[in-house]
Design an enzyme around this catalytic site. Structure first.
Site: not given
Ligand code: DOR
Ligand code: ZN
Length: 351
Positions: A18, A20, A104, A141, A179, A252
């Site tokens: 995970h 970004h 996602k 999420h 997460h 994350d």
């Protein structure tokens, strides 16, 4: 197998399930930190505009590959951003592309660039059915955005209001609760069977919610889902070191420019890519569980995603180093986790 002494540990090269990476200048700043440590990463699609088709994922993948430092061996694993307008055909195209590994789900309004997310899960049920059919995992999420629900309860309420029903309605769909931050999430995953997994970040393993208020307000410790109480952090550590293959590494790591964090309305996200595996090593060492790090960081994720493990390895040494105050250049400076402070494990070898 990993080789371990109290001073040094070698493990199969880990993956980040995970991450970004952003785009443009920020992508160039952050990508080397991940590419030196990890073999692969599941790349989040919350760009502007969101990565919502296989063609967009393909183009983003090419921008990532072009930004890699020379000599890097790193594979980005792409994801699609689920919207209420995602056509069913997009799922088949994603699967057939071979480069898209998951879809996602963001609840609309829950976090950074989530405006195009889902308001009503029932509206995407046909797409979820297609994902179940094509065996494309759903990454969640897992928070509700209902304004009357306390920010610290949003994950637990998501499980009650939505996740239990999703698990029941799509029994074959592989799902990752991303997460995880609460004992409720750990308990749910443990009871939900092998098609349900969870990623755990380094920051949720290291910090409880006091870290946001230590001596004053600390915007660089603000992330979503928000940090929780100490007892939840302890439950996450137990899950991570348990050896249960449903739990694996997902940082994350979420870079924002310093001025976007240090603001009257600061962005959510903690940057950990500069020291990700080292931070996890600290957690595992403190819990006397370094012998479980390889499973969590390098084996459980590939098994869940149906991919082979990496074949090369990395070596970490028990040796302190000081994290730079800032990373990057110009307007896009990032303040990393532990800025100006020590980390007790150092990456000393790769390959
Ligand atoms: O802290 C976070 N940052 N949580 C998210 O869900 C999104 C992420 C981001 O993209 O900045
Ligand atoms: Zn994220």
């Amino acid at each position: 197998m990993s080789s371990i002494t109290t001073q040094e540990i070698s493990i199969l090269r880990p993956d980040d399930w995970h991450l970004h990476l952003r785009d443009g200048a920020m992508l160039h700043t952050v990508l080397p930190d991940t590419a030196v440590r990890f073999g692969r990463a599941i790349v989040m699609p919350n760009l502007k505009p969101p990565v919502s088709s296989a063609a967009m994922a393909q183009a983003y993948r090419e921008r990532i590959l072009a930004a890699l430092p020379k000599g890097s061996v790193f594979t980005p694993l792409m994801t699609l951003y689920l919207t209420e307008a995602t056509p069913i055909e997009a799922i088949r195209a994603a699967k057939e592309s071979g480069i898209v590994h998951a879809v996602k789900y963001y609840p609309a309004g829950a976090t950074t660039n989530s405006e195009n997310g889902v308001r009503d899960l029932k509206k995407v049920y046909p797409v979820l059915a297609a994902m179940e059919h094509w065996d494309l995992p759903l990454l969640l999420h897992g928070e509700v955005t209902d304004p009357v629900v306390d920010v610290f309860d949003r994950e637990a309420v998501f499980i009650e209001r939505h996740l239990i029903a999703l698990r029941r309605d799509f029994p074959a769909l592989r799902m990752v609760l991303e997460h995880v931050t609460t004992s409720a999430a750990v308990d749910f995953v443990q009871s939900a069977g092998a098609r349900t997994a969870a990623t755990i970040t380094a920051h949720h393993l290291l910090l409880n919610r006091n870290a946001m208020f230590q001596g004053g307000i600390r915007p660089h410790h603000y992330c979503l889902p928000i940090l929780k109480r100490e007892r939840h952090r302890e439950a996450l550590v137990q899950a991570a070191i348990s050896g249960n293959p449903q739990f694996f590494l997902g940082t994350d790591s979420a870079p924002h420019p310093q001025n976007a964090k240090e603001s009257a309305c600061g962005c959510a996200g903690i940057y950990t890519a500069h020291a990700a595996i080292e931070l996890y090593a600290e957690v595992f060492a403190k819990a006397n569980a370094l012998d479980r790090l390889e499973a969590f960081a390098s084996r459980h994720g590939p098994a869940f995603y149906g991919l082979p493990c990496n074949t090369d390895s990395i070596t970490l040494r028990h040796e302190s180093w000081c994290v730079p105050e800032k990373i990057g250049m110009g307007a896009e400076m990032i303040v990393p986790l532990r800025a100006g402070e020590e980390i007790s494990w150092r990456l000393v070898g790769v390959g």
